[in-house]
Motif scaffolding. Sequence first.
Motif, PDB file in Angstrom:
ATOM      1  N   ILE A   9     -17.463 -28.595 -58.759  1.00 28.31           N
ATOM      2  CA  ILE A   9     -16.399 -27.739 -58.230  1.00 28.31           C
ATOM      3  C   ILE A   9     -15.738 -28.471 -57.075  1.00 28.31           C
ATOM      4  CG2 ILE A   9     -15.826 -25.504 -57.243  1.00 28.31           C
ATOM      5  CD1 ILE A   9     -18.209 -24.318 -58.670  1.00 28.31           C
ATOM      6  N   GLY A  10     -14.455 -28.779 -57.258  1.00 26.53           N
ATOM      7  CA  GLY A  10     -13.739 -29.647 -56.322  1.00 26.53           C
ATOM      8  C   GLY A  10     -13.670 -31.018 -56.979  1.00 26.53           C
ATOM      9  N   ALA A  11     -12.506 -31.294 -57.596  1.00 21.05           N
ATOM     10  CA  ALA A  11     -12.366 -32.569 -58.324  1.00 21.05           C
ATOM     11  C   ALA A  11     -11.593 -33.585 -57.487  1.00 21.05           C
ATOM     12  CB  ALA A  11     -11.681 -32.331 -59.670  1.00 21.05           C
ATOM     13  N   GLY A  12     -11.766 -33.499 -56.184  1.00 22.22           N
ATOM     14  CA  GLY A  12     -11.118 -34.455 -55.275  1.00 22.22           C
ATOM     15  C   GLY A  12     -11.824 -35.798 -55.329  1.00 22.22           C
ATOM     16  N   PHE A  13     -11.710 -36.546 -54.243  1.00 20.00           N
ATOM     17  CA  PHE A  13     -12.280 -37.893 -54.211  1.00 20.00           C
ATOM     18  C   PHE A  13     -13.785 -37.896 -54.466  1.00 20.00           C
ATOM     19  CE2 PHE A  13      -8.402 -38.694 -51.679  1.00 20.00           C
ATOM     20  CZ  PHE A  13      -7.913 -39.784 -52.376  1.00 20.00           C
ATOM     21  N   VAL A  14     -14.497 -37.044 -53.748  1.00 15.40           N
ATOM     22  CA  VAL A  14     -15.961 -37.061 -53.843  1.00 15.40           C
ATOM     23  C   VAL A  14     -16.424 -36.501 -55.191  1.00 15.40           C
ATOM     24  CG1 VAL A  14     -18.096 -36.156 -52.836  1.00 15.40           C
ATOM     25  CG2 VAL A  14     -16.250 -36.932 -51.335  1.00 15.40           C
ATOM     26  N   ASP A  35     -11.285 -27.403 -60.421  1.00 11.24           N
ATOM     27  CA  ASP A  35     -10.598 -27.472 -59.132  1.00 11.24           C
ATOM     28  C   ASP A  35      -9.560 -26.360 -59.111  1.00 11.24           C
ATOM     29  OD1 ASP A  35     -10.256 -30.021 -56.923  1.00 11.24           O
ATOM     30  OD2 ASP A  35      -8.675 -28.492 -56.949  1.00 11.24           O
ATOM     31  N   ILE A  36      -9.326 -25.844 -57.926  1.00  8.60           N
ATOM     32  CA  ILE A  36      -8.305 -24.804 -57.777  1.00  8.60           C
ATOM     33  C   ILE A  36      -6.951 -25.386 -58.187  1.00  8.60           C
ATOM     34  CG2 ILE A  36      -7.710 -25.224 -55.341  1.00  8.60           C
ATOM     35  CD1 ILE A  36      -8.103 -22.131 -55.034  1.00  8.60           C
ATOM     36  N   ILE A  40      -5.365 -31.589 -60.999  1.00  9.45           N
ATOM     37  CA  ILE A  40      -6.276 -32.628 -60.470  1.00  9.45           C
ATOM     38  C   ILE A  40      -7.494 -32.728 -61.376  1.00  9.45           C
ATOM     39  CG2 ILE A  40      -7.919 -33.122 -58.594  1.00  9.45           C
ATOM     40  CD1 ILE A  40      -5.891 -32.634 -56.622  1.00  9.45           C
ATOM     41  N   THR A  79     -18.086 -29.572 -54.055  1.00  8.46           N
ATOM     42  CA  THR A  79     -17.403 -30.492 -53.127  1.00  8.46           C
ATOM     43  C   THR A  79     -16.056 -29.903 -52.708  1.00  8.46           C
ATOM     44  OG1 THR A  79     -16.095 -31.793 -54.690  1.00  8.46           O
ATOM     45  CG2 THR A  79     -18.384 -32.439 -54.439  1.00  8.46           C
ATOM     46  N   GLY A  81     -13.318 -27.966 -50.577  1.00 11.39           N
ATOM     47  CA  GLY A  81     -13.162 -27.776 -49.140  1.00 11.39           C
ATOM     48  C   GLY A  81     -11.870 -28.392 -48.671  1.00 11.39           C
ATOM     49  N   ILE A 100     -13.886 -20.666 -48.648  1.00 13.22           N
ATOM     50  CA  ILE A 100     -13.846 -21.399 -49.935  1.00 13.22           C
ATOM     51  C   ILE A 100     -15.212 -21.275 -50.619  1.00 13.22           C
ATOM     52  CG2 ILE A 100     -13.688 -23.721 -50.963  1.00 13.22           C
ATOM     53  CD1 ILE A 100     -11.429 -24.325 -48.982  1.00 13.22           C
ATOM     54  N   ASP A 103     -15.499 -18.008 -52.451  1.00  9.96           N
ATOM     55  CA  ASP A 103     -14.784 -18.007 -53.724  1.00  9.96           C
ATOM     56  C   ASP A 103     -15.598 -18.778 -54.786  1.00  9.96           C
ATOM     57  OD1 ASP A 103     -12.683 -18.017 -55.637  1.00  9.96           O
ATOM     58  OD2 ASP A 103     -12.073 -20.005 -54.928  1.00  9.96           O
ATOM     59  N   VAL A 104     -16.023 -19.962 -54.392  1.00  7.88           N
ATOM     60  CA  VAL A 104     -16.718 -20.863 -55.319  1.00  7.88           C
ATOM     61  C   VAL A 104     -18.059 -20.268 -55.768  1.00  7.88           C
ATOM     62  CG1 VAL A 104     -18.023 -23.029 -55.222  1.00  7.88           C
ATOM     63  CG2 VAL A 104     -15.636 -22.987 -54.480  1.00  7.88           C
ATOM     64  N   VAL A 120     -22.107 -30.161 -51.086  1.00  6.06           N
ATOM     65  CA  VAL A 120     -21.657 -31.416 -50.479  1.00  6.06           C
ATOM     66  C   VAL A 120     -20.573 -31.145 -49.424  1.00  6.06           C
ATOM     67  CG1 VAL A 120     -20.701 -33.714 -50.990  1.00  6.06           C
ATOM     68  CG2 VAL A 120     -22.150 -32.594 -52.665  1.00  6.06           C
ATOM     69  N   SER A 121     -19.981 -29.963 -49.491  1.00 10.30           N
ATOM     70  CA  SER A 121     -18.862 -29.640 -48.603  1.00 10.30           C
ATOM     71  C   SER A 121     -19.316 -29.618 -47.146  1.00 10.30           C
ATOM     72  CB  SER A 121     -18.280 -28.278 -48.975  1.00 10.30           C
ATOM     73  OG  SER A 121     -17.918 -28.260 -50.333  1.00 10.30           O
TER      74      SER A 121
HETATM   75  N1  APR Z   1     -12.108 -23.855 -55.696  1.00  7.71           N
HETATM   76  C1  APR Z   1     -12.094 -25.049 -56.304  1.00  7.71           C
HETATM   77  N2  APR Z   1     -11.639 -26.184 -55.725  1.00  7.71           N
HETATM   78  C2  APR Z   1     -11.186 -26.099 -54.473  1.00  7.71           C
HETATM   79  C3  APR Z   1     -11.165 -24.868 -53.757  1.00  7.71           C
HETATM   80  C4  APR Z   1     -11.648 -23.716 -54.421  1.00  7.71           C
HETATM   81  N3  APR Z   1     -11.677 -22.542 -53.828  1.00  7.71           N
HETATM   82  N4  APR Z   1     -10.634 -25.114 -52.536  1.00  7.71           N
HETATM   83  C5  APR Z   1     -10.353 -26.427 -52.463  1.00  7.71           C
HETATM   84  N5  APR Z   1     -10.672 -27.015 -53.632  1.00  7.71           N
HETATM   85  C6  APR Z   1     -10.518 -28.415 -54.012  1.00  7.71           C
HETATM   86  C7  APR Z   1      -9.203 -29.041 -53.567  1.00  7.71           C
HETATM   87  O1  APR Z   1      -8.120 -28.686 -54.428  1.00  7.71           O
HETATM   88  C8  APR Z   1      -9.533 -30.524 -53.613  1.00  7.71           C
HETATM   89  O2  APR Z   1      -9.126 -31.141 -54.838  1.00  7.71           O
HETATM   90  O3  APR Z   1     -11.497 -29.216 -53.363  1.00  7.71           O
HETATM   91  C9  APR Z   1     -11.059 -30.580 -53.487  1.00  7.71           C
HETATM   92  C10 APR Z   1     -11.528 -31.364 -52.275  1.00  7.71           C
HETATM   93  O4  APR Z   1     -11.210 -32.702 -52.517  1.00  7.71           O
HETATM   94  P1  APR Z   1     -10.643 -33.707 -51.405  1.00  7.71           P
HETATM   95  O5  APR Z   1      -9.640 -32.994 -50.556  1.00  7.71           O
HETATM   96  O6  APR Z   1     -10.276 -34.972 -52.105  1.00  7.71           O
HETATM   97  O7  APR Z   1     -11.906 -33.946 -50.474  1.00  7.71           O
HETATM   98  P2  APR Z   1     -13.117 -34.965 -50.711  1.00  7.71           P
HETATM   99  O8  APR Z   1     -12.846 -36.216 -49.967  1.00  7.71           O
HETATM  100  O9  APR Z   1     -13.467 -35.012 -52.143  1.00  7.71           O
HETATM  101  O10 APR Z   1     -14.278 -34.202 -49.914  1.00  7.71           O
HETATM  102  C11 APR Z   1     -14.777 -32.982 -50.407  1.00  7.71           C
HETATM  103  O11 APR Z   1     -16.992 -33.292 -49.583  1.00  7.71           O
HETATM  104  O12 APR Z   1     -17.954 -34.966 -48.293  1.00  7.71           O
HETATM  105  C12 APR Z   1     -17.369 -33.682 -48.283  1.00  7.71           C
HETATM  106  O13 APR Z   1     -16.306 -33.596 -46.106  1.00  7.71           O
HETATM  107  C13 APR Z   1     -16.087 -33.649 -47.474  1.00  7.71           C
HETATM  108  O14 APR Z   1     -16.003 -31.235 -47.424  1.00  7.71           O
HETATM  109  C14 APR Z   1     -15.457 -32.397 -48.017  1.00  7.71           C
HETATM  110  C15 APR Z   1     -15.868 -32.450 -49.490  1.00  7.71           C
END
Ligand code: APR
Length: 316
Positions: A9-14, A35-36, A40, A79, A81, A100, A103-104, A120-121
């Motif tokens: 959950i959270g398809a960002g960088f991490v 991911d919301i 992405i 992940t 946040g 967040i 919700d998750v 991880v958030s």
């Molecule tokens: N539901 C699903 N996804 C969500 C939600 C939600 N309610 N809120 C935010 N997101 C998604 C964002 O859309 C984003 O793609 O979480 C993702 C976070 O990704 P990045 O901003 O790229 O952050 P990232 O560097 O991956 O870090 C994520 O891990 O190490 C920790 O401190 C870091 O808390 C951070 C988390």
Amino acid sequence: MVGRKVGIIGAGFVGATAAYSLTMTGACHEVILYDINTDIAKGKALDIGQSTSYAPKGTIVTAAEDASGLKNCDVIVITAGVPRKSDMTRADLLMINAKIMKDVVGNVMKYSPNAIILCVSNPLDIMTHVIHKLTAWKRNRIIGMAGALDGARMSYQINQKIGYGSGQIKSMLIGDHGQNMIPMPEISTVGGVPLNQLISKEDMQAIIERTKDGGAEIVKHLGTSAYYAPGRAISVMVEAILDDSRIVMPSSVLLDGEYGYKDITVGVPVVLGANGIEKIIELELDDETKSKFKVSVDSIQDGIDILEKNGFFNSF
Ligand code: APR
């Protein structure tokens, strides 16, 4: 093979890097990115999916259209946040990320009620605590990923200093995932050799400082936080859970009397296996380390108190 399904959950960088690492090791049958921002998740799932031709196993990588796509996962990695922006106070960031989590976690409880959650958030220990409160699940099923990363960073710094032992350095840390983390060179080893027989106190102090600043050092260069080492650390923990391999890993867990504390989530060594936390290992701490551990616990409690004062825990 059915099972071995991991939701991220959270398809960002991490999150995406964790998915890529899991795909490259062939640890699971299926990885689902949610991911919301659905685009992405879709884009990353396509890209990672297209790497599987050259992966050891044909891991299925998909994106969930909505949270219902997270059905029946064995492990859920959180992940999601937002990063801290310059105009945000610590309290603002805590409240935003805690909301967040709400919700998750609602989605996880609905669609993967038997999963093990890997949080991880950030701020890591506090978000892990929030997840415990939101789910009220047994504590073995909720684990914060911090020590796996901080330990890898410490091992890297040790290798940089001594120039040998790559892959053989076992670093132990306890405490929070922040400035009050407590690296423990006295029980860390290089190929089984105690570290304090290889490195002077002064050099070790420099290594400890660089480990603590490990995340910030990367932000300074990249302008964004790290993701390769965090992604790999997540993958290693997920692999241990899926394989029931019972490795020892410092992780953020809810203490219930261990180390003299209750109802606080903080990093300590645990055994990771199919049930999540199979065992909490209680190290014998000397007085100095005990007081450092207290500072660390207090800093986590401060964050929980901020959420409490802002009424977060009354809202569910
Ligand atoms: N539901 C699903 N996804 C969500 C939600 C939600 N309610 N809120 C935010 N997101 C998604 C964002 O859309 C984003 O793609 O979480 C993702 C976070 O990704 P990045 O901003 O790229 O952050 P990232 O560097 O991956 O870090 C994520 O891990 O190490 C920790 O401190 C870091 O808390 C951070 C988390």
